[in-house]
Design an enzyme around this catalytic site. Structure first.
Site, PDB file in Angstrom:
ATOM      1  N   HIS A  33      31.995  43.144  32.896  1.00 20.92           N
ATOM      2  CA  HIS A  33      32.269  41.943  33.696  1.00 20.92           C
ATOM      3  C   HIS A  33      31.099  40.962  33.602  1.00 20.92           C
ATOM      4  CE1 HIS A  33      36.051  43.176  35.221  1.00 20.92           C
ATOM      5  NE2 HIS A  33      35.610  44.131  36.013  1.00 20.92           N
ATOM      6  N   LYS A  76      39.717  41.159  37.928  1.00 18.85           N
ATOM      7  CA  LYS A  76      41.135  40.850  38.137  1.00 18.85           C
ATOM      8  C   LYS A  76      41.621  39.700  37.265  1.00 18.85           C
ATOM      9  CE  LYS A  76      42.934  43.188  40.338  1.00 18.85           C
ATOM     10  NZ  LYS A  76      43.382  44.549  39.952  1.00 18.85           N
ATOM     11  N   GLY A 127      42.600  40.351  33.899  1.00 17.15           N
ATOM     12  CA  GLY A 127      43.292  40.909  32.748  1.00 17.15           C
ATOM     13  C   GLY A 127      42.452  41.873  31.938  1.00 17.15           C
ATOM     14  N   ASP A 147      45.093  32.651  40.888  1.00 21.74           N
ATOM     15  CA  ASP A 147      45.771  33.942  40.740  1.00 21.74           C
ATOM     16  C   ASP A 147      44.767  35.080  40.766  1.00 21.74           C
ATOM     17  OD1 ASP A 147      48.083  32.485  40.514  1.00 21.74           O
ATOM     18  OD2 ASP A 147      48.362  32.847  38.380  1.00 21.74           O
ATOM     19  N   VAL A 167      43.686  35.700  44.408  1.00 25.25           N
ATOM     20  CA  VAL A 167      44.682  36.414  45.207  1.00 25.25           C
ATOM     21  C   VAL A 167      44.653  37.901  44.860  1.00 25.25           C
ATOM     22  CG1 VAL A 167      47.154  36.715  45.617  1.00 25.25           C
ATOM     23  CG2 VAL A 167      46.157  34.420  45.579  1.00 25.25           C
ATOM     24  N   SER A 168      44.591  38.203  43.588  1.00 29.33           N
ATOM     25  CA  SER A 168      44.528  39.605  43.165  1.00 29.33           C
ATOM     26  C   SER A 168      43.255  40.265  43.672  1.00 29.33           C
ATOM     27  CB  SER A 168      44.612  39.676  41.638  1.00 29.33           C
ATOM     28  OG  SER A 168      44.715  40.997  41.198  1.00 29.33           O
ATOM     29  N   THR A 180      41.889  45.228  32.215  1.00 29.82           N
ATOM     30  CA  THR A 180      42.560  46.465  31.840  1.00 29.82           C
ATOM     31  C   THR A 180      43.690  46.196  30.856  1.00 29.82           C
ATOM     32  OG1 THR A 180      42.030  47.356  34.024  1.00 29.82           O
ATOM     33  CG2 THR A 180      43.700  48.528  32.755  1.00 29.82           C
ATOM     34  N   TRP A 181      44.368  45.086  31.018  1.00 33.39           N
ATOM     35  CA  TRP A 181      45.461  44.734  30.108  1.00 33.39           C
ATOM     36  C   TRP A 181      44.942  44.597  28.680  1.00 33.39           C
ATOM     37  CZ3 TRP A 181      49.351  40.239  31.505  1.00 33.39           C
ATOM     38  CH2 TRP A 181      50.546  40.467  30.830  1.00 33.39           C
TER      39      TRP A 181
END
Length: 295
Positions: free
Chosen positions: A92, A35, A37, A115, A118-119, A39-40
């Site tokens: 990862h 979480k 980034g 952040d 939280v994701s 995939t971005w």
């Protein structure tokens, strides 16, 4: 892979699957925490390589997750061997668990840890754990009832987990980033901040294209940037994550929120200071300054 490399294992991942992988000139390895980034940046790199807003295959097929036990190792190797274009590979695993080959470029993506947490909390509700166990041949990972987000986040901040065993803990996040930070002067190691992608996607994509040695026709550029926007990726979520075979309950929920700040919205000023004190125990000041700036 040299014996001194750290082996990272979990019920769903095994970094030893890198052992024996044959690199090629131009390979791009994206190494991130969950979480943060992943995939971005996979999408950005795939768009730069193929230079079309509509990718020829689902993103997870174009850019497979090499150490994920859901897909057999030989199948991942074969898929990558068939690719005649520049390859983009997801992991990862921190860089100390991945072979560093001079022919490849390694991109480590950093997101503000609050952040990211939280994701991660919300993502936990979107995973079909029975399906994961079926695909990996493991046992269903039963989950106890979780506290609310606020209380969970405070416990996450205070956790003293082994960073090599619990990579998505705060110590694990800082372990991953600290190792990458120490390697940042290497010509084939790139560090990218999630906050910069959110603030200036066009500029960050141009910088990545330059660092990867990819020339893009100006007439195609705006369509590529638009395709890499969070809004477009969320709209195309089924196409992007469809190679995850039933693992996600809702593909669109995978792209929950693309703007920074979610973590700090949950905590009081005193609790944010509590986070900062804990982070200072886990990472050097220069890394923390870079990581938190703009976040």
């Amino acid at each position: 892979m040299p014996a001194e490399f750290v082996r990272y294992r979990s019920p769903e991942e095994d970094s030893d699957r890198w052992r024996g992988f044959s690199f090629r000139d131009g390979d791009i390895v994206i190494s991130t925490r969950s979480k943060s980034g992943t995939t971005w940046v996979q999408m950005i790199c795939a768009l730069l390589v193929h230079q079309e807003p509509d990718l020829p295959e689902p993103l997870a097929a174009l850019s497979p997750w090499l150490d994920w036990l859901v897909t057999p190792r030989d199948e991942v190797y074969e898929r990558l061997a068939r690719q005649s274009y520049r390859r983009v590979i997801k992991t990862h695993t921190p860089l100390d668990g991945v072979p560093i080959d001079h022919r490849a470029t390694y991109i480590v993506v950093a997101r503000h840890p609050l952040d990211m947490a939280v994701s991660l909390y919300h993502q936990g509700d979107n995973i079909d754990r029975e399906r994961v166990a079926e695909l990996t041949g493991g046992e269903v990972q039963t989950r106890r009832a979780r506290p609310n987000l606020h209380d969970w986040l405070l416990a996450w901040i205070d956790s003293d987990a082994d960073p090599r065993a619990e990579l998505d803990s705060l110590p694990g996040v800082m372990w991953h980033l600290r190792d990458a930070w120490a390697r940042r002067q290497a010509p084939n190691i790139l560090l990218v901040r999630y906050a910069d992608l959110a603030r200036d996607l066009d500029g960050q994509m141009r910088d990545l294209a330059a660092r990867l040695g990819i020339a893009v026709d100006d007439r195609r550029w705006s369509s590529l940037v638009e395709a890499a926007s969070f809004e477009q990726m969320r709209t195309r979520s089924t196409r992007l994550v469809t190679a995850l075979p039933g693992v996600l309950k809702d593909e669109q929920a995978f792209f929950r929120r693309g703007t920074p700040g979610a973590g700090r919205e949950v905590l009081t000023p005193a609790e944010l200071e509590r986070y900062e004190r804990r982070a200072a125990q886990l990472a050097p000041p220069d890394l923390l300054g870079w990581l938190h700036d703009g976040g």
